[in-house]
Scaffold this motif. Structure first.
Motif, PDB file in Angstrom:
ATOM      1  N   ASP A 183       0.731  -1.248  -0.107  1.00  0.00           N
ATOM      2  CA  ASP A 183      -0.051   0.036   0.031  1.00  0.00           C
ATOM      3  C   ASP A 183       0.620   1.145   0.083  1.00  0.00           C
ATOM      4  N   GLU A 184       2.243   1.093  -0.035  1.00  0.00           N
ATOM      5  CA  GLU A 184       3.013   2.072   0.016  1.00  0.00           C
ATOM      6  C   GLU A 184       3.284   2.779  -1.183  1.00  0.00           C
ATOM      7  N   GLU A 185       3.373   4.275  -1.555  1.00  0.00           N
ATOM      8  CA  GLU A 185       3.830   4.750  -2.715  1.00  0.00           C
ATOM      9  C   GLU A 185       5.216   4.355  -3.049  1.00  0.00           C
ATOM     10  N   MET A 186       5.131   4.354  -4.397  1.00  0.00           N
ATOM     11  CA  MET A 186       6.425   4.060  -5.059  1.00  0.00           C
ATOM     12  C   MET A 186       6.812   5.177  -6.027  1.00  0.00           C
ATOM     13  N   ALA A 187       7.909   4.993  -6.717  1.00  0.00           N
ATOM     14  CA  ALA A 187       8.255   6.002  -7.397  1.00  0.00           C
ATOM     15  C   ALA A 187       7.323   6.715  -8.706  1.00  0.00           C
ATOM     16  N   ALA A 188       6.542   5.616  -9.045  1.00  0.00           N
ATOM     17  CA  ALA A 188       5.765   5.751 -10.138  1.00  0.00           C
ATOM     18  C   ALA A 188       4.235   5.762  -9.748  1.00  0.00           C
ATOM     19  N   GLY A 189       3.963   5.868  -8.414  1.00  0.00           N
ATOM     20  CA  GLY A 189       2.588   6.102  -7.829  1.00  0.00           C
ATOM     21  C   GLY A 189       2.333   4.942  -6.955  1.00  0.00           C
ATOM     22  N   MET A 190       1.257   4.157  -6.923  1.00  0.00           N
ATOM     23  CA  MET A 190       0.996   3.310  -6.037  1.00  0.00           C
ATOM     24  C   MET A 190      -0.065   2.240  -6.129  1.00  0.00           C
ATOM     25  N   PRO A 191      -0.285   1.189  -5.686  1.00  0.00           N
ATOM     26  CA  PRO A 191      -1.405   0.253  -6.036  1.00  0.00           C
ATOM     27  C   PRO A 191      -2.669   0.934  -6.039  1.00  0.00           C
ATOM     28  N   GLY A 192      -3.590   0.782  -7.064  1.00  0.00           N
ATOM     29  CA  GLY A 192      -4.718   1.365  -7.148  1.00  0.00           C
ATOM     30  C   GLY A 192      -6.076   0.490  -6.660  1.00  0.00           C
TER      31      GLY A 192
ATOM     32  N   VAL B  14       7.430  -4.714 -15.385  1.00  0.00           N
ATOM     33  CA  VAL B  14       7.886  -3.947 -14.014  1.00  0.00           C
ATOM     34  C   VAL B  14       7.875  -2.473 -14.464  1.00  0.00           C
ATOM     35  N   LEU B  15       6.760  -1.787 -13.628  1.00  0.00           N
ATOM     36  CA  LEU B  15       6.585  -0.472 -13.689  1.00  0.00           C
ATOM     37  C   LEU B  15       7.343   0.340 -12.512  1.00  0.00           C
ATOM     38  N   ASP B  16       8.255   1.132 -12.951  1.00  0.00           N
ATOM     39  CA  ASP B  16       9.168   1.941 -11.920  1.00  0.00           C
ATOM     40  C   ASP B  16       9.527   3.088 -12.507  1.00  0.00           C
ATOM     41  N   SER B  17      10.563   3.756 -11.769  1.00  0.00           N
ATOM     42  CA  SER B  17      11.538   4.915 -12.436  1.00  0.00           C
ATOM     43  C   SER B  17      12.563   3.959 -12.963  1.00  0.00           C
ATOM     44  N   LEU B  18      13.499   4.699 -13.997  1.00  0.00           N
ATOM     45  CA  LEU B  18      14.647   4.244 -14.776  1.00  0.00           C
ATOM     46  C   LEU B  18      15.565   3.625 -13.811  1.00  0.00           C
ATOM     47  N   GLU B  19      15.963   4.641 -12.835  1.00  0.00           N
ATOM     48  CA  GLU B  19      16.747   4.118 -11.906  1.00  0.00           C
ATOM     49  C   GLU B  19      16.533   3.034 -11.173  1.00  0.00           C
ATOM     50  N   GLU B  20      15.205   2.814 -10.683  1.00  0.00           N
ATOM     51  CA  GLU B  20      14.767   1.801  -9.781  1.00  0.00           C
ATOM     52  C   GLU B  20      15.001   0.388 -10.687  1.00  0.00           C
ATOM     53  N   ASN B  21      14.465   0.452 -11.954  1.00  0.00           N
ATOM     54  CA  ASN B  21      14.492  -0.626 -12.917  1.00  0.00           C
ATOM     55  C   ASN B  21      15.996  -0.973 -13.141  1.00  0.00           C
ATOM     56  N   GLN B  22      16.893  -0.099 -13.270  1.00  0.00           N
ATOM     57  CA  GLN B  22      18.233  -0.636 -13.742  1.00  0.00           C
ATOM     58  C   GLN B  22      18.981  -1.076 -12.400  1.00  0.00           C
ATOM     59  N   GLU B  23      18.582  -0.537 -11.345  1.00  0.00           N
ATOM     60  CA  GLU B  23      18.925  -1.614 -10.193  1.00  0.00           C
ATOM     61  C   GLU B  23      18.426  -3.055 -10.037  1.00  0.00           C
ATOM     62  N   HIS B  24      17.090  -3.028 -10.330  1.00  0.00           N
ATOM     63  CA  HIS B  24      16.360  -4.138 -10.261  1.00  0.00           C
ATOM     64  C   HIS B  24      17.128  -5.206 -11.300  1.00  0.00           C
TER      65      HIS B  24
ATOM     66  N   VAL C  14      -3.585  -3.025 -11.273  1.00  0.00           N
ATOM     67  CA  VAL C  14      -4.104  -1.687 -11.108  1.00  0.00           C
ATOM     68  C   VAL C  14      -3.224  -0.988 -10.370  1.00  0.00           C
ATOM     69  N   TRP C  15      -3.166   0.424 -10.887  1.00  0.00           N
ATOM     70  CA  TRP C  15      -2.026   1.222 -10.539  1.00  0.00           C
ATOM     71  C   TRP C  15      -2.821   2.697 -10.488  1.00  0.00           C
ATOM     72  N   THR C  16      -2.272   3.646  -9.644  1.00  0.00           N
ATOM     73  CA  THR C  16      -2.557   4.970  -9.421  1.00  0.00           C
ATOM     74  C   THR C  16      -1.546   5.764  -9.731  1.00  0.00           C
ATOM     75  N   PHE C  17      -1.356   6.786 -10.725  1.00  0.00           N
ATOM     76  CA  PHE C  17      -0.222   7.357 -10.804  1.00  0.00           C
ATOM     77  C   PHE C  17      -0.286   8.668 -10.264  1.00  0.00           C
ATOM     78  N   THR C  18       0.372   8.881  -9.073  1.00  0.00           N
ATOM     79  CA  THR C  18       0.264   9.755  -8.149  1.00  0.00           C
ATOM     80  C   THR C  18       1.223  11.111  -8.336  1.00  0.00           C
ATOM     81  N   LYS C  19       2.031  11.033  -9.262  1.00  0.00           N
ATOM     82  CA  LYS C  19       3.108  11.884  -9.398  1.00  0.00           C
ATOM     83  C   LYS C  19       3.243  12.250 -11.138  1.00  0.00           C
TER      84      LYS C  19
END
Length: 154
Positions: free
Chosen positions: A25-34, A85-95, A124-129
């Motif tokens: 339920d926590e917000e991530m780089a690209a938003g959070m679960p919707g 995988v949906l995330d920031s470019l930086e997080e995806n590169q680390e992953h 299901v995703w909510t784009f919060t940013k």
């Protein structure tokens, strides 16, 4: 390789996702679960391989509005296992780097899904940013074969 080395490697592979993954339920780089009961629209995404060795998502890029909740229906229309995988470019590169070291690593993240051929699933995703993010397949070799694309949130 001795049993202790194998056991240590297996424990690390199991621990990394748990340590790196935020709560569901926590917000991530690209938003959070919707909330699946309050979806603004559904977007279908296909994962494929081409005859010339490319691995692709269709569509190749995604665009959303800040605050929009989207049901991403993801289908593996290819012949190999793939992930989304949906995330920031930086997080995806680390992953991606972690996946290179531990290719059989399993995920339990709300922003990702791994599918066998002919399987479907959804996120299901909510784009919060607002900003630029990325969707990608981080199975070793797949990203390099073209399996990634931009996500723009305005």
């Amino acid at each position: 390789m001795n049993r202790l080395t194998i056991l240590t490697g297996a424990l690390i592979a199991l621990a990394i996702p748990a340590l790196a993954s935020p709560g569901h339920d926590e917000e991530m780089a690209a938003g959070m679960p919707g909330d699946a009961g309050h979806v603004d629209r559904t977007v279908e995404v296909s994962m494929i391989e081409t005859d010339d060795g490319e691995m692709l998502f269709e569509p190749r890029n995604l665009r959303f509005a800040e605050g929009e909740t989207v049901r991403l229906v993801i289908t593996n229309d290819g012949e190999q296992e793939h992930e989304f995988v949906l995330d920031s470019l930086e997080e995806n590169q680390e992953h991606r780097a972690t996946m290179e070291r531990f290719p059989e690593m399993e995920h339990d993240d709300p922003n990702a899904i791994r599918l066998k051929p002919e399987a479907s699933g959804e996120i299901v995703w909510t784009f919060t940013k607002t900003g630029e993010f990325e969707f990608a397949c981080l199975i070793p070799g797949h990203y390099d074969a073209g399996m990634h694309g931009p996500v723009v949130v305005e």
